[in-house]
Design an enzyme around this catalytic site. Structure first.
Site, PDB file in Angstrom:
ATOM      1  N   SER A   1      52.644  54.169  84.801  1.00 46.49           N
ATOM      2  CA  SER A   1      52.553  53.500  83.232  1.00 46.49           C
ATOM      3  C   SER A   1      53.971  54.108  82.515  1.00 46.49           C
ATOM      4  O   SER A   1      54.476  55.021  83.258  1.00 46.49           O
ATOM      5  CB  SER A   1      51.534  54.056  82.363  1.00 46.49           C
ATOM      6  OG  SER A   1      51.627  53.794  81.108  1.00 46.49           O
ATOM      7  N   CYS A   2      54.571  53.256  81.877  1.00 45.09           N
ATOM      8  CA  CYS A   2      55.804  53.450  81.291  1.00 45.09           C
ATOM      9  C   CYS A   2      55.810  53.034  79.802  1.00 45.09           C
ATOM     10  O   CYS A   2      54.938  52.447  79.487  1.00 45.09           O
ATOM     11  CB  CYS A   2      56.864  52.984  81.910  1.00 45.09           C
ATOM     12  SG  CYS A   2      57.345  51.121  81.799  1.00 45.09           S
TER      13      CYS A   2
END
Length: 558
Positions: free
Chosen positions: A111-112
């Site tokens: 995830s970013c």
């Protein structure tokens, strides 16, 4: 071993194609299937055909990335699920669950903050790293459109280790009792094999489950203020994007005074964008900073603190202060407040939200709000009257920051600064930041096309996909080139991005939306001084291209 033919309409080196192939390879190894990958440009755009024997199925790349196992299972109905350690008597080593490399099965989550580039690049790197080591790995991506390739309880139960590569908050309670390694997306992209080795060496985590911040292994890389700030940014961005586009459409339908014509379509769009979406984004920003720090108990005081920052005129700086203050205070209060079991249920629903909201609210009104409001007014006044040398210098700085680490902390600091100013109706830095962020991939793509002898075969093949990432404002498209030759590529892209930012800000370009790349130019009033803005992007691209020609040596000479 059964072979499945995979025919793509797009080149296999395109980012989406690579992710689809990596997802299929991971699932195929679980089912003891072999893949044969080829391309057929006559197929419809984005389509994929899978076939084996007399069976075939058609799909597209996003669906394959989301659930590759669903499609492969059609060709493997009689495949048996490998035994797990729990199903084998003690003293007997199960095939597929022992110590041989091929028996290792790992799961991961990536995830970013924006959920666009690093999320999928990290997932691809982990899958490829595991395959190169002879392991099998399934990676769940938590991108801008939600979770894809989701992990099942069964897969988590039989996993030998778990890797969470995230720059935003990710819940890890479901991985309780597993070997758990947490890190950032950058580490996964740069050295996935090392992370896999470290994950397999971890001690099983507590059976009680922990949130992402408290987990072991690698927490220094993904926790701390930067991670909490980026969690707030990731939840704030959709509001800023939707609000900015609604404001642009309001101007298109109702003119510059659209908000004054009550009942008109332009006025309605202004109510949706400016009066609603933009009014929410600082509270959401602060609320999810606090959520990242203190989990669910931090959300209420964070939202209230963010709303007070807006009403007091403290702006996004006040929102940042409110978010961190609410998060750390609530986390401390949650640990310090000890109650008997008979009334412990009152803590999460009454005591924590009440006490933390009172403390943060009073602190914002009497302590934090007034001085931060003064700072914001000073910054806003300077930015609105900025011209000449000041605009040039700020544009150079913001532009260079966007290219320096291509999606890393420095890039995100410049981007967060620009997005935060959108709430105060200062749109110049946003235009400079987006122009600069498009330059690195565009400059590299152009250089690889014009000066072929200075780039490898793989780099030349990926140049078209890199250009697409560039016009989409995905700076991370430059990472593979920079990783291969950092001392020549990074100075070139920093210089080009700085030039683009400086020209944009000096020319007075203003952009009301925080993402979308070149495509937002088609929306009326999304950008002013469009010609100057295009010139800024082209100039930065040409500077990067020229520097790459002079700095990079022909491949034969290396």
């Amino acid at each position: 071993m059964k072979t499945v033919s995979v025919v793509l309409s797009s080149p296999p080196d395109e980012p989406l194609s690579r992710m689809a192939i990596a997802a299929l390879e991971a699932e195929a190894s679980l089912r003891e299937l072999a893949l044969e990958v080829s391309t057929d440009s006559s197929l419809p755009r984005n389509s994929v055909q899978l076939s084996s024997g007399g069976d075939s199925v058609a799909s597209d790349r996003p669906r394959l990335i989301g659930d590759p196992g669903k499609f492969l299972e059609l060709f493997n109905q009689r495949q048996k699920t490998p035994p797990t350690l729990d199903s084998v008597p003690r003293g007997v080593e199960a095939e597929g669950a022992g110590s041989s490399p091929a028996s290792k099965f790992l799961v991961g989550v990536t995830s970013c903050p924006t959920g666009i580039a690093h999320t999928f690049m990290a997932a691809e790197a982990l899958a490829k790293g595991a395959a190169a080591m002879g392991y099998t790995m399934k990676v769940e991506t938590r991108g801008s459109v939600g979770a894809k390739n989701e992990l099942t309880d069964e897969e988590i139960a039989r996993a030998d280790a778990v890797i969470v590569a995230a720059d935003a908050n990710v819940e890890t309670a479901r991985f309780a009792g597993k070997r758990l390694l947490e890190t950032g997306t950058k580490a996964a992209i740069n050295d996935s094999k090392k992370l896999i080795e470290e994950a397999l060496k971890q001690e099983p985590s507590s059976s009680e489950g922990k949130s992402s911040e408290k987990a072991n292994g690698g927490k220094e890389q993904c926790s701390g203020p930067y991670k909490h700030l980026m969690t707030g940014v990731s939840h704030m961005l959709p509001l800023v994007t939707a609000g900015g586009l609604c404001i642009a459409l309001a101007f298109a339908f109702g003119g510059i005074y659209a908000g004054d014509k009550e009942g008109s379509l332009g006025w309605a769009l202004m109510q949706i964008g400016g009066a609603s979406a933009f009014a929410l984004f600082i509270p959401i920003f602060a609320g999810f900073i606090a959520f990242s720090i203190a989990d669910r108990p931090g959300l209420t005081p964070g939202l209230i603190g963010g709303m007070l920052a807006t009403s007091l005129g403290a702006g996004f700086l006040g929102g940042i202060v409110a978010g961190f203050m609410a998060g750390y205070f609530t986390r401390w209060l949650n640990k310090a407040l000890k109650l008997p079991d008979s009334i412990a249920g009152l803590k999460p629903v009454l005591l924590l939200p009440l006490i933390s909201s009172l403390v943060i609210g009073l602190a914002m009104i009497y302590v934090v709000g007034p001085p931060v409001k003064g700072i914001m007014e000073g910054v806003s006044s300077w930015l609105m009257t900025m011209q000449g040398t000041s605009a040039l210098l700020l544009g150079l700085i913001l532009g260079g920051m966007m290219a320096f680490d291509m999606g890393g902390p420095i890039n995100k600091a410049a981007y967060t600064f620009a997005v935060g100013l959108v709430a105060t109706k200062i749109y110049g830095p946003m235009a400079a930041v987006m122009a600069a962020g498009m330059v690195p991939p565009l400059g590299l793509s152009l250089a690889a096309t014009l000066f072929k002898n200075r780039f490898t075969s793989d780099e030349r093949k990926s140049s078209k996909a890199t250009a697409l990432l560039g016009i989409s404002f995905i700076t991370e498209g430059a990472i593979p080139f920079a990783a291969a030759d950092p001392f020549r590529v990074i100075p070139s892209i920093v210089a080009g991005a700085a030039v683009a930012g400086a020209i944009s800000l000096t020319a007075g370009c203003q952009l009301v939306v925080p993402h979308g790349g070149i495509f937002v130019l088609a929306i009326p009033n999304a950008i002013n001084h469009m010609l100057a803005y295009v010139i800024a992007i082209l100039a930065g691209t040409l500077v990067t291209t020229a520097l790459l020609f002079f700095l990079k040596k022909p491949q034969e000479a290396l």
